[in-house]
Scaffold this active site. Structure first.
Site, mmCIF file in Angstrom:
data_model
loop_
_atom_site.group_PDB
_atom_site.id
_atom_site.type_symbol
_atom_site.label_atom_id
_atom_site.label_comp_id
_atom_site.label_asym_id
_atom_site.label_seq_id
_atom_site.Cartn_x
_atom_site.Cartn_y
_atom_site.Cartn_z
ATOM 1 N N ASP A 166 -2.752 -1.489 4.552
ATOM 2 C CA ASP A 166 -1.975 -1.382 5.792
ATOM 3 C C ASP A 166 -2.904 -0.841 6.883
ATOM 4 O O ASP A 166 -3.605 -1.621 7.531
ATOM 5 C CB ASP A 166 -0.773 -0.470 5.531
ATOM 6 C CG ASP A 166 0.126 -0.276 6.737
ATOM 7 O OD1 ASP A 166 0.011 -1.055 7.699
ATOM 8 O OD2 ASP A 166 0.947 0.659 6.738
ATOM 9 N N LYS A 210 -1.175 -6.210 5.080
ATOM 10 C CA LYS A 210 -0.385 -5.966 6.307
ATOM 11 C C LYS A 210 -1.395 -5.643 7.404
ATOM 12 O O LYS A 210 -1.834 -4.515 7.550
ATOM 13 C CB LYS A 210 0.556 -4.767 6.100
ATOM 14 C CG LYS A 210 1.703 -5.039 5.158
ATOM 15 C CD LYS A 210 2.910 -4.127 5.392
ATOM 16 C CE LYS A 210 2.586 -2.674 5.318
ATOM 17 N NZ LYS A 210 3.804 -1.826 5.252
HETATM 18 P P1 5GP Z 1 -3.190 2.262 4.003
HETATM 19 O O1 5GP Z 1 -4.022 3.499 3.754
HETATM 20 O O2 5GP Z 1 -4.003 0.989 4.053
HETATM 21 O O3 5GP Z 1 -2.290 2.388 5.202
HETATM 22 O O4 5GP Z 1 -2.146 2.115 2.838
HETATM 23 C C1 5GP Z 1 -2.492 2.042 1.543
HETATM 24 C C2 5GP Z 1 -1.455 2.608 0.635
HETATM 25 O O5 5GP Z 1 -0.233 2.949 1.324
HETATM 26 C C3 5GP Z 1 -1.072 1.564 -0.375
HETATM 27 O O6 5GP Z 1 -1.928 1.611 -1.507
HETATM 28 C C4 5GP Z 1 0.349 1.916 -0.688
HETATM 29 O O7 5GP Z 1 0.377 2.910 -1.693
HETATM 30 C C5 5GP Z 1 0.875 2.498 0.611
HETATM 31 N N1 5GP Z 1 1.587 1.476 1.412
HETATM 32 C C6 5GP Z 1 1.181 0.867 2.541
HETATM 33 N N2 5GP Z 1 2.108 -0.010 2.984
HETATM 34 C C7 5GP Z 1 3.128 0.048 2.074
HETATM 35 C C8 5GP Z 1 4.386 -0.644 1.959
HETATM 36 O O8 5GP Z 1 4.796 -1.503 2.765
HETATM 37 N N3 5GP Z 1 5.147 -0.318 0.871
HETATM 38 C C9 5GP Z 1 4.777 0.608 -0.040
HETATM 39 N N4 5GP Z 1 5.621 0.846 -1.043
HETATM 40 N N5 5GP Z 1 3.599 1.270 0.031
HETATM 41 C C10 5GP Z 1 2.785 0.988 1.086
#
Ligand code: 5GP
Length: 194
Positions: free
Chosen positions: A114, A142
């Site tokens: 994300d 995402k």
């Molecule tokens: P980032 O650090 O890239 O924002 O997010 C990574 C982590 O956030 C992912 O491994 C996941 O655990 C959590 N995450 C991000 N987006 C989502 C989502 O839409 N749903 C869920 N359940 N977890 C998310």
């Protein structure tokens, strides 16, 4: 009542079916196998979210003809600080790899990217250990709120700009066991904690 029935009233819509996810994993497996033909491969799952991705992917890579010479499956367990639906990038390492990554062809296997901060942290941590090659695979992308530009060599499916659950992804530890990817009803997020 079965657990899946008790989830039913909470799900707004299915985003990707079990079959669509399986097809994406098959494609990722072919890409990874082609890039590691005749070489040893370490698939490194990031738990808990990549629980099912890494196990399904490991078997799918092994089934590709002329793929890697050997496959090691290992995992790390991390937890991100942040609110219920967005990570802060401040990652807590709950369990490190069991096997050293030094000198190995490593593919980090993540559930979803994300803002990119979690993957950036993992790439930096593992990169310092001098793997022969470090690549990353995410099942769901995402791209809407990226805060850092992280390289991702293998991308499965685009997820919408929503908080999603299922196939390993949770909301407050629930819904991981859904075999498909889903969006929850808004009411779930405003429900008072039990
Ligand atoms: P980032 O650090 O890239 O924002 O997010 C990574 C982590 O956030 C992912 O491994 C996941 O655990 C959590 N995450 C991000 N987006 C989502 C989502 O839409 N749903 C869920 N359940 N977890 C998310």
């Amino acid at each position: 009542m079965q657990i899946t029935e008790s989830y039913e009233g909470t799900i707004e819509r299915t985003l990707y079916s079990r079959e669509q996810i399986a097809a994406a994993i098959e494609r990722l497996a072919r890409e990874i196998a082609a890039d590691h033909r005749g070489q040893p491969l370490m698939l490194l799952g990031v738990l808990k979210g990549a629980l099912f991705v890494v196990t399904d992917l490991a078997r799918a890579v092994a089934a590709v003809p002329d793929g890697p010479s050997e496959i090691i499956v290992d995992y790390m367990c991390v937890s991100s600080y942040g609110n219920a639906t967005r990570s802060s990038g401040e990652v807590r390492l709950l369990k490190d790899t069991s096997e050293p990554v030094t000198g190995r062809n490593v593919v980090i296997v993540e559930d979803i990217v994300d803002n990119g901060l979690t993957l950036q942290y993992l790439q930096a941590l593992l990169g310092e250990r001098q793997p022969a090659r470090l690549r990353s695979c995410v099942l769901f992308d995402k791209p809407y709120h990226r805060r850092v530009d992280v390289p991702v060599e293998y991308v499965g499916l685009q997820a919408p700009d929503e908080f999603v659950v299922g196939y390993g992804l949770d909301y407050q530890e629930l819904f991981r066991n859904l075999p498909y990817l889903a969006q929850l009803k808004d009411a779930v997020f405003t429900r008072p904690e039990a």
